[in-house]
Scaffold this active site. Structure first.
Site, short mmCIF file in Angstrom:
data_model
loop_
_atom_site.label_atom_id
_atom_site.label_comp_id
_atom_site.label_asym_id
_atom_site.label_seq_id
_atom_site.Cartn_x
_atom_site.Cartn_y
_atom_site.Cartn_z
N ASP A 63 39.17 21.33 41.32
CA ASP A 63 39.85 22.53 41.79
C ASP A 63 40.92 22.81 40.75
O ASP A 63 41.93 22.10 40.67
CB ASP A 63 40.47 22.26 43.17
N ASN A 90 37.16 30.35 33.05
CA ASN A 90 36.38 31.40 33.72
C ASN A 90 36.63 31.48 35.22
O ASN A 90 36.46 32.53 35.82
CB ASN A 90 34.89 31.11 33.43
N TYR A 155 45.21 40.01 42.28
CA TYR A 155 44.21 39.75 41.23
C TYR A 155 44.58 40.48 39.93
O TYR A 155 44.55 39.88 38.85
CB TYR A 155 42.85 40.20 41.76
N LYS A 159 45.46 38.72 36.40
CA LYS A 159 44.66 38.94 35.19
C LYS A 159 45.54 39.50 34.06
O LYS A 159 45.33 39.18 32.88
CB LYS A 159 43.48 39.88 35.48
N THR A 190 27.50 39.87 40.13
CA THR A 190 27.62 38.44 40.48
C THR A 190 28.08 38.35 41.94
O THR A 190 28.33 39.37 42.58
CB THR A 190 28.70 37.72 39.63
N1 LIG Z 1 31.81 40.04 38.58
C1 LIG Z 1 32.64 40.96 38.11
O1 LIG Z 1 32.45 42.16 38.33
C2 LIG Z 1 33.82 40.55 37.28
C3 LIG Z 1 34.59 41.56 36.71
C4 LIG Z 1 35.69 41.24 35.95
C5 LIG Z 1 36.02 39.91 35.74
N2 LIG Z 1 35.26 38.93 36.30
C6 LIG Z 1 35.67 37.56 36.07
O2 LIG Z 1 34.57 36.77 35.66
C7 LIG Z 1 34.84 35.41 36.01
C8 LIG Z 1 33.63 34.82 36.70
O3 LIG Z 1 33.41 35.49 37.92
P1 LIG Z 1 31.94 35.83 38.44
O4 LIG Z 1 31.83 37.29 38.50
O5 LIG Z 1 30.94 35.06 37.68
O6 LIG Z 1 32.03 35.36 39.98
P2 LIG Z 1 31.69 33.96 40.64
O7 LIG Z 1 32.32 33.98 41.97
O8 LIG Z 1 30.23 33.70 40.54
O9 LIG Z 1 32.41 32.90 39.70
C9 LIG Z 1 33.71 32.39 39.91
C10 LIG Z 1 33.59 30.88 39.93
O10 LIG Z 1 34.90 30.30 39.94
C11 LIG Z 1 34.89 29.25 40.89
N3 LIG Z 1 36.24 28.97 41.32
C12 LIG Z 1 37.07 29.76 42.05
N4 LIG Z 1 38.24 29.13 42.26
C13 LIG Z 1 38.14 27.92 41.66
C14 LIG Z 1 39.02 26.82 41.55
N5 LIG Z 1 40.24 26.84 42.11
N6 LIG Z 1 38.62 25.73 40.86
C15 LIG Z 1 37.38 25.70 40.29
N7 LIG Z 1 36.50 26.70 40.37
C16 LIG Z 1 36.89 27.81 41.06
C17 LIG Z 1 34.00 29.76 42.01
O11 LIG Z 1 33.59 28.72 42.86
C18 LIG Z 1 32.87 30.37 41.20
O12 LIG Z 1 31.91 29.38 40.84
C19 LIG Z 1 36.10 35.43 36.87
O13 LIG Z 1 37.21 35.09 36.07
C20 LIG Z 1 36.20 36.88 37.30
O14 LIG Z 1 37.53 37.25 37.60
C21 LIG Z 1 34.17 39.22 37.07
#
Ligand SMILES: NC(=O)c1ccc[n+]([C@@H]2O[C@H](COP(=O)([O-])OP(=O)(O)OC[C@H]3O[C@@H](n4cnc5c(N)ncnc54)[C@H](O)[C@@H]3O)[C@@H](O)[C@H]2O)c1
Length: 257
Positions: A63, A90, A155, A159, A190
């Site tokens: 975590d 990430n 959020y 960011k 996602t």
């Molecule tokens: N999907 C989108 O539209 C989008 C847009 C902009 C930015 N992002 C960014 O991309 C990155 C990945 O997100 P995603 O879209 O793949 O979604 P996702 O939910 O699949 O991935 C996020 C991952 O982070 C893990 N996580 C969350 N809190 C955690 C913690 N405290 N310790 C360890 N792991 C933790 C979750 O379990 C998950 O596996 C993130 O930083 C997100 O902010 C995503």
């Protein structure tokens, strides 16, 4: 092409979405990937996918909002691999929240994950990178870091802070041969797109405004692999003169208004 042959790469939140796509791409190009995630079951499943691709993958239940857990992650990585070449910060969480209804605990949880988690991972990994003569860090931010959005103050603020962490560490860690950059995804398909049980990419307003009216000039959401490709570029030697940049991967969304 094997841009990451024999390199050790940590991907936080690497069991799903953009993190998993990145882990798979790095592994396919020779990296020994370490996935840091909270969920043992998802981590084990991701590990099986990586093992089928190649390298010597490892899952460390972590975590990242817990400083001690991050120390454990870095310690296990060093014990198993002896070095850290690449760190992909990430992991993140998202939920909608009315600003006036927000609580301090929830606000802190978002900052502990997105900002402090990345800070702890960067700090601990950078010690190892400095020792070994260099390394590369890529922070996964969001276009939300440079824009306001209703019901997303936590959020977006986090960011924005992550973007500054990218720039400041890029400047300060340069003498140690450490490059730090970021990507800023837009709408990516996602699990994070599912808000309140609804996939926002499948809603009528998304299709009408973002796609139909081309608020996203490329008129579609992105795929995890399209973000992973940019992350891998920034983590590779091809980006050897890129420092402190935050590259939008958003189909042009951030250039429109
Ligand atoms: N999907 C989108 O539209 C989008 C847009 C902009 C930015 N992002 C960014 O991309 C990155 C990945 O997100 P995603 O879209 O793949 O979604 P996702 O939910 O699949 O991935 C996020 C991952 O982070 C893990 N996580 C969350 N809190 C955690 C913690 N405290 N310790 C360890 N792991 C933790 C979750 O379990 C998950 O596996 C993130 O930083 C997100 O902010 C995503």
């Amino acid at each position: 092409m094997s841009r990451f042959e024999g390199k050790t790469a940590i991907v936080t939140g690497g069991a799903t979405g953009i993190g998993l796509a990145t882990a798979k791409l790095l592994a396919s190009e020779g990296a020994n990937v370490v996935i840091a995630g909270r969920d043992e079951r998802r981590g084990t499943a991701a590990l099986a996918e990586l093992a089928a691709i190649g390298g010597k993958p490892l899952f460390v239940r972590t975590d990242i909002s817990d400083e001690d857990a991050v120390r454990h992650l870095i310690g296990r990585t060093m014990a198993h691999r002896g070095r850290i070449d690449v760190l992909i910060n990430n992991a993140a969480m998202f939920y909608e929240s009315d600003f006036l209804q927000e609580t301090t605990d929830r606000w802190r949880a978002v900052f502990d994950t997105i900002v402090n988690g990345a800070y702890w991972c960067t700090r601990e990994a950078a010690v190892a990178m400095k020792e070994q003569g260099g390394g590369v860090i890529v922070n996964v931010s969001s276009i939300n870091g440079i824009r306001a959005l209703n019901r997303s103050s936590h959020y977006n603020s986090a960011k924005g802070a992550l973007d500054q962490l990218t720039r400041c560490t890029a400047a300060e860690l340069s003498p140690h041969g450490i490059r730090v950059n970021g990507v800023a995804p837009g709408f990516i398909d996602t699990g994070l797109s599912v808000v309140g049980g609804e996939n926002e990419l499948e809603t009528e307003w998304f299709k009408r405004y973002y796609v139909g009216e081309r608020k996203i000039p490329l008129a579609r959401p992105g795929q995890s692999e399209e973000v992973a490709a940019v992350i891998a570029f920034l983590a590779s030697e091809a980006a050897s003169y890129v420092q402190g940049a935050i590259v939008p991967v958003d189909g042009g969304l951030s250039i429109t208004f």
